[in-house]
Design an enzyme around this catalytic site. Structure first.
Site, PDB file in Angstrom:
ATOM      1  N   THR A  72       0.823  -0.984  -0.182  1.00 33.20           N
ATOM      2  CA  THR A  72      -0.062   0.076  -0.074  1.00 33.20           C
ATOM      3  C   THR A  72       0.950   1.149  -0.053  1.00 33.20           C
ATOM      4  O   THR A  72       0.616   2.287  -0.717  1.00 33.20           O
ATOM      5  CB  THR A  72      -0.983  -0.036   1.157  1.00 33.20           C
ATOM      6  OG1 THR A  72      -1.759  -1.131   1.089  1.00 33.20           O
ATOM      7  CG2 THR A  72      -1.764   1.098   1.396  1.00 33.20           C
ATOM      8  N   GLN A 180       0.504  -9.144  -6.128  1.00 30.23           N
ATOM      9  CA  GLN A 180       0.123 -10.650  -6.027  1.00 30.23           C
ATOM     10  C   GLN A 180       1.085 -11.701  -7.061  1.00 30.23           C
ATOM     11  O   GLN A 180       0.713 -12.763  -7.040  1.00 30.23           O
ATOM     12  CB  GLN A 180      -1.182 -10.825  -6.626  1.00 30.23           C
ATOM     13  CG  GLN A 180      -2.186  -9.964  -5.840  1.00 30.23           C
ATOM     14  CD  GLN A 180      -2.581 -11.003  -4.446  1.00 30.23           C
ATOM     15  OE1 GLN A 180      -2.588 -12.297  -4.528  1.00 30.23           O
ATOM     16  NE2 GLN A 180      -3.127 -10.416  -3.347  1.00 30.23           N
ATOM     17  N   HIS A 202       4.587 -10.378   2.386  1.00 26.34           N
ATOM     18  CA  HIS A 202       3.821 -11.065   3.134  1.00 26.34           C
ATOM     19  C   HIS A 202       2.905 -12.144   2.246  1.00 26.34           C
ATOM     20  O   HIS A 202       2.295 -12.915   2.700  1.00 26.34           O
ATOM     21  CB  HIS A 202       3.111 -10.678   4.430  1.00 26.34           C
ATOM     22  CG  HIS A 202       2.000  -9.882   3.800  1.00 26.34           C
ATOM     23  ND1 HIS A 202       0.662 -10.418   3.903  1.00 26.34           N
ATOM     24  CD2 HIS A 202       1.610  -8.605   3.388  1.00 26.34           C
ATOM     25  CE1 HIS A 202      -0.320  -9.387   3.560  1.00 26.34           C
ATOM     26  NE2 HIS A 202       0.483  -8.369   3.065  1.00 26.34           N
ATOM     27  N   CYS A 325     -21.074  -8.462   2.504  1.00 22.16           N
ATOM     28  CA  CYS A 325     -21.005  -8.605   3.830  1.00 22.16           C
ATOM     29  C   CYS A 325     -19.412  -8.884   3.991  1.00 22.16           C
ATOM     30  O   CYS A 325     -19.192  -8.123   5.260  1.00 22.16           O
ATOM     31  CB  CYS A 325     -21.761  -9.788   4.164  1.00 22.16           C
ATOM     32  SG  CYS A 325     -23.343  -9.718   3.652  1.00 22.16           S
TER      33      CYS A 325
END
Lengths: 385, 124
Positions: A72, A180, A202, A325
């Site tokens: 990020t 990725q 990570h 959700c």
């Protein structure tokens, strides 16, 4: 209960050898790399070795590698940093794709609100950007194109070399978010038309809280934060040395013998995809071939993703979903919507991202669990006939 | 994220299924997140004798549908009409704040089912 981790797209476990490489820097080797004395020199050596390893893994020069706190920050640094470099001039146009990670999407959108022109390229039903469309969108005012190497949700691999060539022909910087991709796709940045690239440790069995940015020499970029000369003045602040050493070891391991490792992963992925598609009314999201070796993303019609995820969790299987959700919002995945899925189909999406420790037996157990859960949920679905 | 009671109703939902001879059917959908709930009722002597549900939705949507059917069964229609979505959440021992409004619509679906029933008998 058996525990099966199929969420490697979210994060990966720390490799034991990586931990072992980090431990000395958490204990004895506590020096500040900027100090001139013995402790500082010892720390500096660790830092520069990690930089060399990272550069070698990417086919870059060590001085082109800047360590950050993660993907990020790397994405923010490069996009805002290039924008700052050009901020005084007339050229104020940035192009990205509609399915970037939020670290890119939100940064570009922010620049759009502060005086830059921004273009979000659509994608086709597989999640692919059309290079010709990109070429048509580049104007004399364009400064930067940022398109991810591979998508975190659907695993689609973009034609980044083709995109990079177009950018180079038109004299526009090209950045790719490879968070990725690193460890799954080979890079040789001395040969590839890529000016900047972001990565995060990570995602390839390294520690959390550390990433890196490749910036080709002589690229115009300005710093975002101030306070020191570290990392070529682009990223001031005392370095996260244990993390950086971990990143160096992890990227070295991830890119060694990569072809064999990703081949095995691809085989496992295709076994999982084939099994899931055996279930009635299940569709694959993303591209069947141009996809990350460990990525599986399907939509299970007539059921909702969070319910699927919770039931799988109760059976010890960790996955993720693009349903509203689970995204923590009211909207289902913007990536799936951008590929043309309707909301209901996007609500029933399931992402299973495989890693090096997953086995065929785990894949088969998961397939059986999904089948059982889907049957149960469909029995209570008003949409299922 | 969810408490034990919610997880129990999610894992072992009560009164699931379709009712072919329902006296009233109520449906509600949440246009933002896409949940769809359907409640079927069987009415005798102004009392809910039987109740079933079908739900397309997340854990909270399934659990709230399930517990609502337990709460409504045996109640008179006027008692059942007084049930609110907040009563359902309270009976579940609480829901995560993000779920309180978007996935907690079972009582509304029941009210639609009762309205459907009353509408039908008025027109017989």
């Amino acid at each position: 209960m058996q525990k099966i981790y199929m969420d490697h797209g979210a994060t990966t476990p720390l490799d034991g050898e990586v931990l072992a490489a980090m431990l000395p820097y958490l204990q004895g080797k506590y020096g500040n790399p900027s100090s001139l004395h013995f402790h500082g020199r010892e720390a500096r050596a660790g830092l520069e070795t990690a930089r060399e390893k990272t550069a070698r893994a990417l086919g870059a020069y060590p001085e082109e590698i800047i360590f950050t706190s993660g993907g990020t920050e790397a994405n923010n640094m490069v996009i805002q940093g290039v924008a700052r470099y050009f901020s005084a001039g007339e050229r104020r146009h940035i192009i990205t794709s509609a399915i970037e990670h939020h670290a890119v999407l939100d940064t570009v959108a922010y620049l759009g609100r502060t005086g830059f022109d921004v273009t979000f390229l659509p994608v086709d039903r597989y999640g692919l950007v059309d290079p010709e469309e990109l070429a048509a969108k580049i104007t004399a005012k364009t400064i930067l194109v940022t398109v991810m190497t591979a998508n975190n949700e659907i695993g689609t691999i973009q034609p980044i070399d083709e995109i990079g060539r177009i950018c180079r022909q038109k004299g526009v910087y090209f950045h790719t978010d490879a968070v990725q991709a690193v460890g799954n796709i080979p890079f040789n940045l001395k040969e590839q038309p890529i000016d900047m690239l972001s990565l995060s440790a990570h995602k390839f069995y390294g520690p959390k809280g550390v990433g890196a940015l490749y910036i080709r020499q002589k690229t115009g970029i300005k710093q975002l934060i101030f306070g020191g000369a570290q990392e070529n003045k682009l990223r001031p602040g005392t370095e996260n040395l244990p993390g950086i050493v971990g990143l160096g070891r992890a990227i070295e391991m991830a890119t060694t013998g990569m072809e064999a490792k990703t081949g095995a992963l691809r085989e496992l992925r295709d076994r999982l995809i084939a099994g899931l598609l055996q279930i009635e009314d299940v569709r694959l999201n993303g591209h069947p071939q141009k996809r990350l070796p460990g990525n599986v993303n399907v939509s299970v019609l007539y059921v909702e993703g969070e319910s699927l995820l919770l039931h799988l969790d109760l059976k010890g299987i960790a996955v993720s979903s693009g349903s509203a959700c689970t995204a923590g919002s009211l909207e289902p995945s913007y990536v799936l919507l951008a590929t043309g899925l309707d909301r209901q189909t996007a609500q029933g999406s399931l992402r299973l991202t495989l890693g090096r420790d997953n086995t065929p037996a785990e894949v088969d157990y998961t397939l059986q669990a999904v089948q059982e859960i889907v049957t149960k949920l469909r029995e209570m679905s008003p949409l299922f006939k | 994220m969810y408490n034990e009671k919610v997880m129990d109703h999610f894992q072992n939902p009560r009164n699931v299924g379709k009712m072919d001879d329902a006296d009233g059917v109520g449906e509600i959908s949440n246009t933002t997140c896409g949940d769809i709930l359907k409640i079927f009722i069987k009415v005798e002597d102004d009392t809910i004798k039987d109740i079933k549900f079908l739900t397309f939705g997340c854990g909270a949507a399934i659990a709230s549908s399930s517990i609502l059917t337990e709460m409504a069964k045996g109640k008179t229609l006027s008692e059942a009409l007084a049930l609110t979505n907040m009563d359902v959440a309270a009976e579940l021992g609480g829901l995560p704040p993000a779920k309180l409004h978007c996935s907690n619509l079972a009582a509304d679906a029941l009210q639609n089912a009762i309205a459907d029933y009353r509408n039908k008998i008025e027109h017989v």
